[in-house]
Design a protein around this motif. Structure first.
Motif, mmCIF file in Angstrom:
data_model
loop_
_atom_site.group_PDB
_atom_site.id
_atom_site.type_symbol
_atom_site.label_atom_id
_atom_site.label_comp_id
_atom_site.label_asym_id
_atom_site.label_seq_id
_atom_site.Cartn_x
_atom_site.Cartn_y
_atom_site.Cartn_z
ATOM 1 N N ALA A 179 70.848 5.080 -3.939
ATOM 2 C CA ALA A 179 71.185 5.688 -2.652
ATOM 3 C C ALA A 179 72.568 6.295 -2.714
ATOM 4 C CB ALA A 179 71.133 4.648 -1.525
ATOM 5 N N VAL A 180 72.765 7.339 -1.901
ATOM 6 C CA VAL A 180 74.111 7.829 -1.626
ATOM 7 C C VAL A 180 74.308 7.815 -0.117
ATOM 8 C CG1 VAL A 180 74.393 9.241 -3.697
ATOM 9 C CG2 VAL A 180 73.394 10.257 -1.640
ATOM 10 N N ILE A 181 75.507 7.441 0.297
ATOM 11 C CA ILE A 181 75.885 7.475 1.701
ATOM 12 C C ILE A 181 77.031 8.462 1.830
ATOM 13 C CG2 ILE A 181 76.754 6.186 3.680
ATOM 14 C CD1 ILE A 181 75.425 3.682 2.484
ATOM 15 N N ASN A 182 76.728 9.610 2.412
ATOM 16 C CA ASN A 182 77.729 10.655 2.615
ATOM 17 C C ASN A 182 78.518 10.329 3.879
ATOM 18 O OD1 ASN A 182 77.101 12.875 0.559
ATOM 19 N ND2 ASN A 182 75.078 12.502 1.448
ATOM 20 N N ASN A 183 79.687 9.743 3.686
ATOM 21 C CA ASN A 183 80.504 9.321 4.825
ATOM 22 C C ASN A 183 81.826 10.081 4.921
ATOM 23 O OD1 ASN A 183 81.536 7.253 6.923
ATOM 24 N ND2 ASN A 183 83.034 7.120 5.260
ATOM 25 N N ALA A 184 82.325 10.614 3.820
ATOM 26 C CA ALA A 184 83.634 11.263 3.838
ATOM 27 C C ALA A 184 83.657 12.392 4.857
ATOM 28 C CB ALA A 184 83.969 11.810 2.454
ATOM 29 N N GLY A 185 84.734 12.467 5.607
ATOM 30 C CA GLY A 185 84.843 13.527 6.595
ATOM 31 C C GLY A 185 86.235 13.614 7.174
ATOM 32 N N VAL A 186 86.498 14.742 7.813
ATOM 33 C CA VAL A 186 87.764 14.964 8.504
ATOM 34 C C VAL A 186 87.465 15.472 9.899
ATOM 35 C CG1 VAL A 186 89.074 15.448 6.405
ATOM 36 C CG2 VAL A 186 87.954 17.335 7.611
ATOM 37 N N GLY A 187 88.378 15.221 10.827
ATOM 38 C CA GLY A 187 88.246 15.716 12.183
ATOM 39 C C GLY A 187 89.158 16.901 12.422
ATOM 40 N N GLN A 188 88.927 17.578 13.531
ATOM 41 C CA GLN A 188 89.766 18.722 13.884
ATOM 42 C C GLN A 188 89.673 18.958 15.380
ATOM 43 O OE1 GLN A 188 91.825 20.890 11.813
ATOM 44 N NE2 GLN A 188 92.517 21.247 13.919
ATOM 45 N N LEU A 189 90.776 18.788 16.067
ATOM 46 C CA LEU A 189 90.829 19.080 17.490
ATOM 47 C C LEU A 189 91.351 20.490 17.722
ATOM 48 C CD1 LEU A 189 92.314 15.809 19.068
ATOM 49 C CD2 LEU A 189 89.962 16.634 19.231
ATOM 50 N N GLY A 190 90.895 21.091 18.789
ATOM 51 C CA GLY A 190 91.419 22.394 19.188
ATOM 52 C C GLY A 190 90.344 23.442 19.280
ATOM 53 N N THR A 191 90.461 24.315 20.265
ATOM 54 C CA THR A 191 89.538 25.429 20.392
ATOM 55 C C THR A 191 89.988 26.558 19.466
ATOM 56 O OG1 THR A 191 88.353 26.820 21.968
ATOM 57 C CG2 THR A 191 90.721 26.561 22.326
ATOM 58 N N VAL A 192 89.089 27.488 19.199
ATOM 59 C CA VAL A 192 89.316 28.470 18.143
ATOM 60 C C VAL A 192 90.579 29.297 18.386
ATOM 61 C CG1 VAL A 192 87.755 30.170 19.199
ATOM 62 C CG2 VAL A 192 88.227 30.268 16.745
ATOM 63 N N THR A 246 84.797 20.095 3.646
ATOM 64 C CA THR A 246 84.692 18.643 3.477
ATOM 65 C C THR A 246 83.435 18.085 4.117
ATOM 66 O OG1 THR A 246 87.099 18.362 3.372
ATOM 67 C CG2 THR A 246 85.798 16.430 3.994
ATOM 68 N N ASN A 247 83.227 18.379 5.385
ATOM 69 C CA ASN A 247 82.192 17.696 6.158
ATOM 70 C C ASN A 247 80.786 18.202 5.890
ATOM 71 O OD1 ASN A 247 84.481 16.569 7.276
ATOM 72 N ND2 ASN A 247 83.908 16.965 9.389
ATOM 73 N N PHE A 248 80.659 19.469 5.511
ATOM 74 C CA PHE A 248 79.328 20.014 5.231
ATOM 75 C C PHE A 248 79.094 20.233 3.744
ATOM 76 C CE2 PHE A 248 76.618 23.867 4.651
ATOM 77 C CZ PHE A 248 75.409 23.222 4.850
ATOM 78 N N PHE A 249 79.900 21.097 3.123
ATOM 79 C CA PHE A 249 79.655 21.392 1.715
ATOM 80 C C PHE A 249 79.841 20.157 0.840
ATOM 81 C CE2 PHE A 249 80.399 25.749 3.273
ATOM 82 C CZ PHE A 249 79.213 26.314 2.827
ATOM 83 N N GLY A 250 80.702 19.216 1.267
ATOM 84 C CA GLY A 250 80.829 17.959 0.527
ATOM 85 C C GLY A 250 79.526 17.189 0.501
#
Length: 281
Positions: A86-99, A113-117
């Motif tokens: 099994a692999v558990i894809n947990n690594a991620g980063v957050g980002q606050l703010g509107t564009v 990080t969150n998708f292509f990783g």
């Protein structure tokens, strides 16, 4: 070589990833606990020692944005244990703010990080998971189900993860590999504390969104009053890891199920807008 099942987990320096590594090892799995900087593994090592499962946990470097690092970590897991279940894809980063506050580059970084990783790790693991009849798990978020104000980059990446894996699931199942996403609601962890840039800085740069961002900040503080612990969320991840036939989509709490249910029954989008718009007033 071992008969014990082996799981590789990304992003185990803190929070849900760390708690999942401990819980999986406690459940009897060999755990390859990966993180981008192994110099930050002290908390992980202390936790597995305290749980009495250090002999089942192998700490390894894995940067999900670096394909060579991903390939090395996956091949290293197989070399160490002779199998990958099994692999558990947990690594991620957050980002606050509107564009308009943050611009485009943070969107690219969060996606990397969150998708292509997730794509990179899944791609590297699939041949080994076919051999073992294993599974792919991703720690998604309610942000992968409900678009949340001032979380556009984060939600976009988590929506992408869910779309990728929902599409992959029947294809992978045709070769004996199961795919699931786990959706936590609010979780009290270092992930939340590390979101950047700072809320005061975002308010100062909010311009026409200043009042809305202040209201949003107050709303989310209230939501996190109901946050579950990382260990509670990790228990749901390990339930998916060990279940004979796990569901594709699993929420980690009653609150998460209730909120996900708003979206999943919302054909025209009005229910979600009715839910999130008051966050800004």
């Amino acid at each position: 070589m071992t008969d014990r099942r082996t799981v590789l987990i990304t992003g185990t320096s803190s929070g849900i990833g760390l708690a999942t590594a401990v819980a999986a090892a406690t459940a009897g799995w060999n755990v390859v606990a990966t993180l981008r900087d192994t110099g930050r593994a002290d908390a992980l090592r202390a936790a597995v020692e305290a749980a009495g499962v250090a002999e089942r946990v192998r700490v390894a470097r894995l940067d999900v944005t670096d394909p060579a690092s991903v390939a090395e970590a996956v091949s290293g897991a197989v070399a160490a244990y002779g199998r990958l279940d099994a692999v558990i894809n947990n690594a991620g980063v957050g980002q606050l703010g509107t564009v308009e506050q943050i611009g485009v580059e943070p969107f690219r970084s969060v996606m990397e990080t969150n998708f292509f990783g997730v794509v990179e790790v899944t791609l590297a693991a699939l041949p080994h998971l076919r051999a073992s009849g294993g599974r792919v798990i991703a720690v998604s978020s309610l942000g992968g189900v409900i678009g949340q104000p001032f979380n556009e980059a984060y939600c976009a990446a988590k929506f992408a993860v869910e779309g990728f894996l929902e599409s992959l699931a029947p294809v992978a199942a045709s070769t004996g590999v199961q795919v699931s996403v786990v959706e936590p609601g609010p979780v009290a962890s270092e992930f939340v504390a590390s979101l950047g840039p700072s809320v005061p800085g975002l308010i100062a740069a909010a311009g026409p969104y200043e009042a809305a961002f202040k209201a949003y900040s107050g709303t989310t503080e209230g939501l996190f009053d109901q946050a579950q612990s990382s260990a509670e969320a990790a228990a749901s991840v390990v339930d998916v890891l060990t279940a004979e036939r796990p569901a594709f989509r699993v929420q980690t709490s009653g609150l998460a199920r209730d909120l996900a249910g708003i979206k999943l029954a919302d054909v025209d989008g009005s229910a979600v807008q009715a839910f999130t718009t008051p966050w800004l007033s």
